[in-house]
Write a protein that holds these residues in place. Structure first.
Motif, PDB file in Angstrom:
ATOM      1  N   UNK A  45       0.797  -1.380   0.005  1.00 49.34           N
ATOM      2  CA  UNK A  45       0.058   0.074  -0.009  1.00 49.34           C
ATOM      3  C   UNK A  45       0.863   1.346   0.019  1.00 49.34           C
ATOM      4  N   UNK A  75      -0.533   3.986   1.053  1.00 49.41           N
ATOM      5  CA  UNK A  75      -1.404   4.943   1.871  1.00 49.41           C
ATOM      6  C   UNK A  75      -0.482   4.918   3.077  1.00 49.41           C
ATOM      7  N   UNK A  76      -0.679   6.323   3.806  1.00 48.93           N
ATOM      8  CA  UNK A  76      -0.210   6.411   5.016  1.00 48.93           C
ATOM      9  C   UNK A  76       1.315   6.830   4.948  1.00 48.93           C
ATOM     10  N   UNK A  77       1.880   7.250   3.944  1.00 54.81           N
ATOM     11  CA  UNK A  77       3.214   7.556   4.015  1.00 54.81           C
ATOM     12  C   UNK A  77       3.501   8.746   4.493  1.00 54.81           C
ATOM     13  N   UNK A  78       3.793   8.914   5.826  1.00 52.66           N
ATOM     14  CA  UNK A  78       4.314  10.170   6.323  1.00 52.66           C
ATOM     15  C   UNK A  78       5.784   9.980   6.698  1.00 52.66           C
ATOM     16  N   UNK A  79       6.657  11.011   6.321  1.00 51.13           N
ATOM     17  CA  UNK A  79       8.045  10.791   6.687  1.00 51.13           C
ATOM     18  C   UNK A  79       8.357  11.083   7.885  1.00 51.13           C
ATOM     19  N   UNK A  80       7.582  11.618   8.770  1.00 50.71           N
ATOM     20  CA  UNK A  80       8.162  11.722  10.286  1.00 50.71           C
ATOM     21  C   UNK A  80       6.974  10.892  11.142  1.00 50.71           C
ATOM     22  N   UNK A  81       5.944  11.451  11.188  1.00 49.20           N
ATOM     23  CA  UNK A  81       5.000  10.932  12.274  1.00 49.20           C
ATOM     24  C   UNK A  81       3.638  10.275  11.869  1.00 49.20           C
ATOM     25  N   UNK A  82       3.363  10.252  10.737  1.00 51.55           N
ATOM     26  CA  UNK A  82       2.232   9.569  10.230  1.00 51.55           C
ATOM     27  C   UNK A  82       0.765  10.075  10.587  1.00 51.55           C
ATOM     28  N   UNK A  83       1.190  11.493  11.157  1.00 50.70           N
ATOM     29  CA  UNK A  83      -0.011  12.305  11.312  1.00 50.70           C
ATOM     30  C   UNK A  83      -0.381  13.339  10.095  1.00 50.70           C
ATOM     31  N   UNK A 130       6.395   5.086  10.860  1.00 49.60           N
ATOM     32  CA  UNK A 130       6.114   6.098  10.253  1.00 49.60           C
ATOM     33  C   UNK A 130       5.633   5.692   8.845  1.00 49.60           C
ATOM     34  N   UNK A 131       6.460   4.981   8.033  1.00 49.77           N
ATOM     35  CA  UNK A 131       6.089   4.344   6.942  1.00 49.77           C
ATOM     36  C   UNK A 131       4.776   3.556   6.500  1.00 49.77           C
ATOM     37  N   UNK A 132       4.478   2.762   7.812  1.00 60.96           N
ATOM     38  CA  UNK A 132       3.301   2.008   8.138  1.00 60.96           C
ATOM     39  C   UNK A 132       2.167   2.878   8.376  1.00 60.96           C
ATOM     40  N   UNK A 133       2.451   4.035   8.817  1.00 62.83           N
ATOM     41  CA  UNK A 133       1.153   4.713   9.208  1.00 62.83           C
ATOM     42  C   UNK A 133       0.573   4.428  10.492  1.00 62.83           C
TER      43      UNK A 133
END
Lengths: 201, 201, 201, 201
Positions: B3, B5-13, C53-56
């Motif tokens: 997936x 989805x949900x790729x945030x480089x730092x915190x997932x927020x 983080x990558x996994x969200x």
DNA sequence: CATGAATGAGGTTTCATTCAT
DNA sequence: CATGAATGAAACCTCATTCAT
């Protein structure tokens, strides 16, 4: 205590007050000068290694002359104090009592702007680089000039010496920390000195 | 490949400024308070470890909140700046324009004597803890009070704002470095403020 | 053992083999996928935080599913092994015995170039991510293909399975470490596979 | 203000590459040796502290010689590269052109099995330990041997240098990661070298 | 005496892992 | 169950100070 090898000709002891050899005295002076520069530029947290480099000697040489960084700082301050007191004496001897005091005040502030942190360190007796007598001599020198100026009517009668010292400390510190322009330093100094003059000016 | 989805480089927020959890906010405050104390007592070279100890948290917690020692110092200054500007606003709102300016000057000096190096750090823009606007806000706050006092005839007409700031800097720095007694601080402050009052006093 | 609050409906225990809740299973998969990516890009020393983080998900969720970083690595390898063995089975079932072996070899090398360090980790049984049976299964799968190819006369008679595994390991590792271009990888692979073919070709 | 002589930003010396003192050179060598061992055993993520311990020096000594861990790795690789290129030159000078190439290939693989991760690091130009020329020299040395062998008819005419380098990389990496037995290494190596020999053998 | 290499405590920062919310 | 803040053991690196050369 240092080397135990037989250095018969000199005795092998470390007499504290033997006059230094010519090269040693030269090194001592270079180290002090370098330290003044370095600490002025980088603050008192600059590394001793940099002082050695600037002086063109090895680190060991610095520590032979000043067993501790604190000793080095103390020596700088002592040297500086001598210079400053000398200036005070010169002004007292030569000049108009009414202006000598103000001239000296200005001289200190200008100097501090040049030689940097060191005048600041001078006041940091709080952190006790050397018990007391550091600033005492300076205070003494200032006291004479102040008295003379007061007698000449150039300074208000109720101005006390500790206030003067405090104002010097403040102005030099401020000048260093604030990075004032030459113009700003002049105007600020003028305001402060005005506060010490008699009402009618 | 899986997936995206949900790729945030730092915190997932997504919301950048999520309100901190209760305990986190509590810790952040304790760390700031401890840091203010420690740096006031030991100077800005005090160790982060000691800040952590004083705050009663582990060293990692300090670095979670302030990734760098510089960040910690910046945060202290920001907090302090807020407090100081707030005081200026309060004085401007409530008080007599003729005295508010002088009261604020005194307040800053008193504060610096209490909270230590930090007001000093505020002026150390030279070492560039935070671009510019640190002291700018303070200058702005001061400017309003100065104008009001000048209009009320409580301050000489030729006094310029940069001189005022310079005098504040000098006095706070001097007070910190000089270790003045309460009495000496009061008298020295009086001299400086007198320099800003109209001739007839 | 975790929370002691009354969660009557589920029992409050941690039965190891309870079928995961839907969202939990979804998270587990996302973490595995993210970990594969991250470790492929950054090497096995990448931080667990980055995987989260990558996994969200939050870091705690990663550790709930994989109590240890080593466990996470092991799980990746297990999953990967499954995929790889599956591919072997598919080739064995469907394809020409004479080519299936070579296709599989190539597939593994290509895969490793895509999924990065992970196939490498698979071989790092030396550092003992999991006792033995990791590569065993892969070896088994490979053994069948090898036997079939040998019977079909497509592989020299004296080629032994451990040599084949060694060559796979070497090629995948080399491809990863060397950063070979697609072209170079193809030619290098061809050389190696030639070494396994009968003299006349 | 004082003397401007002898201002060197780092060490006060003029000659940049002064020959190291005897004990310093001894330590440098011991550190390099220890580092080679430690990194071979534990991988490149082993701690500098352990290198220091193994070398029997304090941690500061390691950092005096190699200001950064990266510098230490680079030095190891440089030293190793020298050794390897030297061996190539020796083989080129002394031996039978037909076998020198194969001997060198084998020597590299054997070496890598002894000195561990380091040959691997050599190829990790990707992580850019040192711009380019690391493996370049090795390639050059190999190129000469390859040409000679090709002229002697010992290597197939269509073998290209980059394939050779790729095969070396693969074999050394594989040998390291796979933990091959001596016997397996020999057989695997033989397979690979066979792939480079002319058809009739 | 000068040199500069060695020492080692201490500082900042990272990260696997735990646990309160 | 998920969250993410807290923990604390290293890791890397600096620097005042010592000591062999």
């Amino acid at each position: 205590m240092l080397s135990t090898a037989g250095r018969a000709s000199t005795g092998g002891t470390v007499t504290p007050e033997r006059p230094l050899r010519a090269d040693a005295r030269r090194n001592r002076a270079r180290i002090l000068a370098a330290a003044e520069e370095v600490f002025a530029e980088r603050g008192a947290s600059a590394s001793t290694e940099e002082v050695a480099a600037r002086a063109g000697v090895a680190i060991g040489t610095v520590f032979r002359h000043f067993p501790t960084k604190r000793d080095l700082l103390a020596a700088i301050m002592k040297e500086l104090r001598g210079r400053l007191v000398g200036k005070a004496d010169a002004l007292a001897a030569e000049g108009d009592p009414a202006t000598a005091f103000f001239d000296y005040f200005g001289y200190l502030v200008e100097s501090s702007a040049r030689i940097g942190t060191v005048v600041g360190l001078l006041a940091e007796e709080g952190t006790a680089i050397e018990p007391g007598a550091q600033i005492t001599a300076l205070t003494g020198a200032f006291g004479s000039l102040l008295d003379a100026a007061r007698r000449a009517g150039a300074v208000r009668g109720d101005v006390r010496l500790d206030e003067v010292m405090a104002l010097v400390t403040a102005t030099t510190h401020g000048a260093l920390a604030g990075g004032w322009s030459d113009d700003l330093r002049r105007r600020t100094l003028a305001r402060i000195l005005d506060a010490l003059r008699p009402a009618g000016r």
